[in-house]
Write a protein that holds these residues in place. Structure first.
Motif, PDB file in Angstrom:
ATOM      1  N   ALA A   1      -3.808  -4.741  -6.884  1.00 54.04           N
ATOM      2  CA  ALA A   1      -4.448  -5.803  -6.099  1.00 54.04           C
ATOM      3  C   ALA A   1      -4.205  -5.594  -4.603  1.00 54.04           C
ATOM      4  CB  ALA A   1      -3.935  -7.178  -6.539  1.00 54.04           C
ATOM      5  N   LEU A   2      -2.977  -5.259  -4.252  1.00 57.27           N
ATOM      6  CA  LEU A   2      -2.642  -5.058  -2.845  1.00 57.27           C
ATOM      7  C   LEU A   2      -3.434  -3.904  -2.249  1.00 57.27           C
ATOM      8  CD1 LEU A   2      -1.044  -5.633  -0.297  1.00 57.27           C
ATOM      9  CD2 LEU A   2       0.842  -4.289  -1.261  1.00 57.27           C
ATOM     10  N   ASN A   3      -3.487  -2.781  -2.952  1.00 58.39           N
ATOM     11  CA  ASN A   3      -4.228  -1.621  -2.438  1.00 58.39           C
ATOM     12  C   ASN A   3      -5.703  -1.937  -2.246  1.00 58.39           C
ATOM     13  OD1 ASN A   3      -1.974   0.001  -2.207  1.00 58.39           O
ATOM     14  ND2 ASN A   3      -2.236   0.926  -4.227  1.00 58.39           N
ATOM     15  N   LYS A   4      -6.291  -2.637  -3.188  1.00 64.45           N
ATOM     16  CA  LYS A   4      -7.701  -3.023  -3.075  1.00 64.45           C
ATOM     17  C   LYS A   4      -7.908  -3.889  -1.827  1.00 64.45           C
ATOM     18  CE  LYS A   4     -11.920  -4.308  -4.546  1.00 64.45           C
ATOM     19  NZ  LYS A   4     -13.055  -3.478  -4.708  1.00 64.45           N
ATOM     20  N   LEU A   5      -7.039  -4.879  -1.646  1.00 63.09           N
ATOM     21  CA  LEU A   5      -7.177  -5.802  -0.524  1.00 63.09           C
ATOM     22  C   LEU A   5      -6.878  -5.134   0.819  1.00 63.09           C
ATOM     23  CD1 LEU A   5      -5.659  -8.949  -2.237  1.00 63.09           C
ATOM     24  CD2 LEU A   5      -8.073  -8.558  -1.674  1.00 63.09           C
ATOM     25  N   LEU A   6      -5.973  -4.184   0.830  1.00 64.31           N
ATOM     26  CA  LEU A   6      -5.712  -3.408   2.046  1.00 64.31           C
ATOM     27  C   LEU A   6      -6.916  -2.530   2.380  1.00 64.31           C
ATOM     28  CD1 LEU A   6      -1.999  -2.367   1.433  1.00 64.31           C
ATOM     29  CD2 LEU A   6      -2.811  -3.769   3.338  1.00 64.31           C
ATOM     30  N   ASP A   7      -7.475  -1.879   1.359  1.00 62.44           N
ATOM     31  CA  ASP A   7      -8.624  -0.979   1.557  1.00 62.44           C
ATOM     32  C   ASP A   7      -9.834  -1.700   2.143  1.00 62.44           C
ATOM     33  OD1 ASP A   7      -7.170   1.147   0.588  1.00 62.44           O
ATOM     34  OD2 ASP A   7      -8.139   1.174  -1.388  1.00 62.44           O
ATOM     35  N   ILE A   8     -10.062  -2.944   1.712  1.00 61.57           N
ATOM     36  CA  ILE A   8     -11.239  -3.664   2.210  1.00 61.57           C
ATOM     37  C   ILE A   8     -10.912  -4.550   3.422  1.00 61.57           C
ATOM     38  CG2 ILE A   8     -12.544  -3.546   0.062  1.00 61.57           C
ATOM     39  CD1 ILE A   8     -11.617  -6.334  -0.649  1.00 61.57           C
ATOM     40  N   GLY A   9      -9.664  -4.472   3.868  1.00 59.85           N
ATOM     41  CA  GLY A   9      -9.287  -5.147   5.103  1.00 59.85           C
ATOM     42  C   GLY A   9      -9.009  -6.630   4.983  1.00 59.85           C
ATOM     43  N   PHE A  10      -8.694  -7.119   3.782  1.00 52.78           N
ATOM     44  CA  PHE A  10      -8.420  -8.543   3.597  1.00 52.78           C
ATOM     45  C   PHE A  10      -6.948  -8.891   3.793  1.00 52.78           C
ATOM     46  CE2 PHE A  10     -12.254  -9.518   0.597  1.00 52.78           C
ATOM     47  CZ  PHE A  10     -13.124  -9.178   1.618  1.00 52.78           C
ATOM     48  N   VAL A  11      -6.074  -7.885   3.746  1.00 52.63           N
ATOM     49  CA  VAL A  11      -4.630  -8.095   3.869  1.00 52.63           C
ATOM     50  C   VAL A  11      -4.081  -7.154   4.929  1.00 52.63           C
ATOM     51  CG1 VAL A  11      -2.406  -7.845   2.658  1.00 52.63           C
ATOM     52  CG2 VAL A  11      -4.329  -8.906   1.488  1.00 52.63           C
ATOM     53  N   SER A  12      -3.109  -7.638   5.685  1.00 54.01           N
ATOM     54  CA  SER A  12      -2.398  -6.791   6.640  1.00 54.01           C
ATOM     55  C   SER A  12      -0.943  -6.723   6.216  1.00 54.01           C
ATOM     56  CB  SER A  12      -2.524  -7.352   8.055  1.00 54.01           C
ATOM     57  OG  SER A  12      -1.902  -8.615   8.142  1.00 54.01           O
ATOM     58  N   ARG A  13      -0.292  -5.662   6.623  1.00 51.10           N
ATOM     59  CA  ARG A  13       1.136  -5.528   6.295  1.00 51.10           C
ATOM     60  C   ARG A  13       1.875  -4.988   7.510  1.00 51.10           C
ATOM     61  NH1 ARG A  13       0.812  -0.643   1.929  1.00 51.10           N
ATOM     62  NH2 ARG A  13      -0.378   0.756   3.233  1.00 51.10           N
ATOM     63  N   ARG A  14       3.151  -5.378   7.554  1.00 52.56           N
ATOM     64  CA  ARG A  14       4.020  -4.897   8.625  1.00 52.56           C
ATOM     65  C   ARG A  14       5.431  -4.775   8.061  1.00 52.56           C
ATOM     66  NH1 ARG A  14       7.092  -9.191  10.207  1.00 52.56           N
ATOM     67  NH2 ARG A  14       6.205 -11.244   9.897  1.00 52.56           N
ATOM     68  N   THR A  15       6.220  -3.970   8.705  1.00 50.08           N
ATOM     69  CA  THR A  15       7.607  -3.799   8.284  1.00 50.08           C
ATOM     70  C   THR A  15       8.420  -5.005   8.739  1.00 50.08           C
ATOM     71  OG1 THR A  15       7.369  -1.414   8.499  1.00 50.08           O
ATOM     72  CG2 THR A  15       9.605  -2.266   8.427  1.00 50.08           C
TER      73      THR A  15
ATOM     74  N   LYS B   1     -10.175 -11.202   8.672  1.00 47.08           N
ATOM     75  CA  LYS B   1     -11.290 -11.076   7.733  1.00 47.08           C
ATOM     76  C   LYS B   1     -10.926 -11.694   6.377  1.00 47.08           C
ATOM     77  CE  LYS B   1     -14.053  -7.376   5.585  1.00 47.08           C
ATOM     78  NZ  LYS B   1     -14.214  -5.919   5.496  1.00 47.08           N
ATOM     79  N   GLY B   2      -9.707 -11.412   5.908  1.00 48.40           N
ATOM     80  CA  GLY B   2      -9.243 -11.963   4.632  1.00 48.40           C
ATOM     81  C   GLY B   2      -9.157 -13.473   4.653  1.00 48.40           C
ATOM     82  N   ALA B   3      -8.709 -14.036   5.771  1.00 48.80           N
ATOM     83  CA  ALA B   3      -8.608 -15.490   5.894  1.00 48.80           C
ATOM     84  C   ALA B   3      -9.989 -16.136   5.862  1.00 48.80           C
ATOM     85  CB  ALA B   3      -7.877 -15.854   7.188  1.00 48.80           C
ATOM     86  N   GLU B   4     -10.973 -15.474   6.478  1.00 49.61           N
ATOM     87  CA  GLU B   4     -12.346 -15.999   6.455  1.00 49.61           C
ATOM     88  C   GLU B   4     -12.910 -15.974   5.036  1.00 49.61           C
ATOM     89  OE1 GLU B   4     -14.317 -13.515   9.325  1.00 49.61           O
ATOM     90  OE2 GLU B   4     -13.370 -14.531  11.026  1.00 49.61           O
ATOM     91  N   VAL B   5     -12.688 -14.871   4.324  1.00 46.69           N
ATOM     92  CA  VAL B   5     -13.154 -14.767   2.933  1.00 46.69           C
ATOM     93  C   VAL B   5     -12.429 -15.793   2.070  1.00 46.69           C
ATOM     94  CG1 VAL B   5     -13.156 -13.266   0.893  1.00 46.69           C
ATOM     95  CG2 VAL B   5     -13.883 -12.364   3.123  1.00 46.69           C
TER      96      VAL B   5
END
Length: 165
Positions: A79-93, A108-112
């Motif tokens: 799920a995470l990889n899919k959402l990262l690939d389509i730009g709906f999730v961001s990640r940081r260390t 973009k993810g928040a809008e969707v």
């Protein structure tokens, strides 16, 4: 030759069992909602649940999100990889623990997410349309009590992550 049940043994109809009915309600409502957003946003139920919990819990790690969603590591990663690939999730260390990755919904993810929330609210409205406001309030209170009871049972060890269906 197959086993034949007596009339007395047949008296239990799983379709009348409250946990089964709640499961079916959840499944069917989820399918209806997924039919709407999957076409428009190219995501499935697993990704939507991930986004919804992330919106409610962010910032959070993937491990914590998996625990909240009762998803195994493979499901979380997918799920995470899919959402990262389509730009709906961001990640940081995580600045406090460089081994940990913190997740958030992207703009973009928040809008969707907001768009799907509107769909979910409309579906709930339709589902509850035949029930008075008083009955809706009572139903929601009952669900809250049942969820609290299940949580207590799990914590007490009376229910070990067993699936019934």
């Amino acid at each position: 030759m197959g086993l034949t049940l007596s009339e007395e043994e047949k008296l239990f109809d799983v379709r009348d069992w409250v946990p089964y009915q709640l499961w079916r309600l959840s499944q069917e409502a989820g399918y209806i909602l997924e039919d709407h957003y999957s076409k428009e946003y190219n995501i499935k139920g697993e990704s939507w649940r991930f986004m919804a919990m992330l919106a409610s819990s962010a910032p959070v790690s993937a491990k914590e999100l998996g625990e909240l969603l009762d998803m195994d590591q493979v499901q979380v990663t997918r799920a995470l990889n899919k959402l990262l690939d389509i730009g709906f999730v961001s990640r940081r260390t995580d600045p406090k623990d460089r081994r940990k990755v913190i997740l958030n919904l992207s703009k973009k993810g928040a809008e969707v997410y907001q768009s799907i929330v509107l769909m979910a609210q409309e579906l709930e409205k339709e589902l509850l349309a035949g029930i008075s406001e008083k009955e809706q309030t009572s139903f929601k209170e009952t669900l809250s009590v049942l969820l609290g009871t299940v949580e207590k049972m799990r914590i007490a060890g009376e229910s070990k992550k067993r699936r019934i269906f």
